[in-house]
Design a protein around this motif. Sequence first.
Motif, short mmCIF file in Angstrom:
data_model
loop_
_atom_site.label_atom_id
_atom_site.label_comp_id
_atom_site.label_asym_id
_atom_site.label_seq_id
_atom_site.Cartn_x
_atom_site.Cartn_y
_atom_site.Cartn_z
N LYS A 52 0.82 -1.20 0.00
CA LYS A 52 0.00 0.00 0.00
C LYS A 52 0.86 1.26 0.00
O LYS A 52 1.95 1.30 0.56
CB LYS A 52 -0.95 0.00 1.21
N LYS A 53 0.33 2.31 -0.60
CA LYS A 53 1.06 3.55 -0.76
C LYS A 53 1.38 4.18 0.59
O LYS A 53 0.59 4.14 1.52
CB LYS A 53 0.22 4.52 -1.60
N ASN A 54 2.58 4.79 0.65
CA ASN A 54 3.04 5.55 1.81
C ASN A 54 3.31 4.71 3.05
O ASN A 54 3.55 5.25 4.13
CB ASN A 54 2.05 6.67 2.17
N GLN A 55 3.29 3.38 2.94
CA GLN A 55 3.72 2.54 4.05
C GLN A 55 5.23 2.33 3.94
O GLN A 55 5.81 2.42 2.87
CB GLN A 55 3.00 1.19 4.03
N ILE A 56 5.85 2.05 5.07
CA ILE A 56 7.30 1.85 5.09
C ILE A 56 7.60 0.42 5.50
O ILE A 56 7.04 -0.09 6.47
CB ILE A 56 7.97 2.84 6.06
N ASN B 176 2.44 10.04 12.27
CA ASN B 176 1.53 9.45 11.29
C ASN B 176 1.96 8.03 10.92
O ASN B 176 3.12 7.79 10.56
CB ASN B 176 1.49 10.29 10.01
N GLY B 177 1.02 7.09 11.00
CA GLY B 177 1.31 5.71 10.61
C GLY B 177 2.12 4.93 11.62
O GLY B 177 2.50 3.78 11.36
N SER C 31 6.07 14.54 9.33
CA SER C 31 4.97 13.58 9.33
C SER C 31 4.56 13.17 10.75
O SER C 31 3.68 12.32 10.92
CB SER C 31 5.35 12.33 8.53
N ASP D 225 0.58 4.45 6.69
CA ASP D 225 0.53 5.62 5.82
C ASP D 225 1.02 6.87 6.55
O ASP D 225 0.42 7.31 7.53
CB ASP D 225 -0.91 5.82 5.34
N THR D 226 2.10 7.46 6.06
CA THR D 226 2.70 8.61 6.72
C THR D 226 1.98 9.91 6.41
O THR D 226 2.36 10.97 6.93
CB THR D 226 4.17 8.76 6.30
N THR D 227 0.93 9.85 5.58
CA THR D 227 0.18 11.07 5.24
C THR D 227 -1.13 11.16 6.02
O THR D 227 -1.85 12.15 5.88
CB THR D 227 -0.14 11.11 3.74
#
Length: 277
Positions: A41-45, A232-233, A229, A55-57
């Motif tokens: 998934k997008k923006n996961q690390i 976030n997440g 950020s 998600d960092t957003t």
Amino acid sequence: MRPNFYALASRLIGFVAVLMVSGFVIKSFVISSGIISPSDKKNQIKEKGAIVRGDTTVQKLALVFTGDEFGDGGEFVATTLKQKKIKASFFLTGNFYRNPVFHSVIKKLKSDGHYLGSHSDKHLLYCDWQKRDSLLVTKKEFTTDLANSYNELKRWNISSADAPYFLPPYEWYNDSIAVWTQQAGLQLVNFTSGTRSNADYTYPEMADRYVSSERIYQSILTYEQKHDSGLNGFMLLLHLGTDPRRTDKFYRYLPQLIDELQNRNYRLVTVPDLLNS
């Protein structure tokens, strides 16, 4: 045009294998089929195959508690979360689930709707602390231990589908552990680094390694202030209990920590909610 049998074969690899261990069925993920897993998934690390941050957003974070031999904070944590109307995630070992001393708190956590997952069965150390690529367990030992932990979860009517995220013992793993976890049909996760929250297990006799609860608390708020950020997440790791030699229990800070995070407009959610947003 002739069909590309090699391409077809590679796509079929991901659908192969159902492994029976200790009466527990472990199914492999679809690896080669092109299906996107939660870890994509997008923006996961990710780090070495494990998701270490959502998600960092999005201004959400997950409180993550682990437990093995100690659970002295269980009742306090469960009561606090219920009062604050917060859902958290608990990754417990088979040792913890089997211990009758902890059964009342497990029942409470389950009835309150928290995520209950696996932290292994026997809390094994998977790889060397200095040479991380050096495994200390075989694949069979890992798989058997993992299966045994999920057998304990089944005794609490929790299936692998209910607990698809696995947090490794000692929060220490390498690429091989991540692959073996995926082959077992699970997703490896680990805490988000940057704060000292995971040091809440330390005690004064550890000398320089000891971190006080006030210092831990301030490290969380300082990180949030200094990074664009924020938290976030985050998967913020805490321990459900600690060695009696630590009298300065960080879980006692939980009420004020929750209040402060909510004042900063964070939503506190479970790991599945965090990673599937």
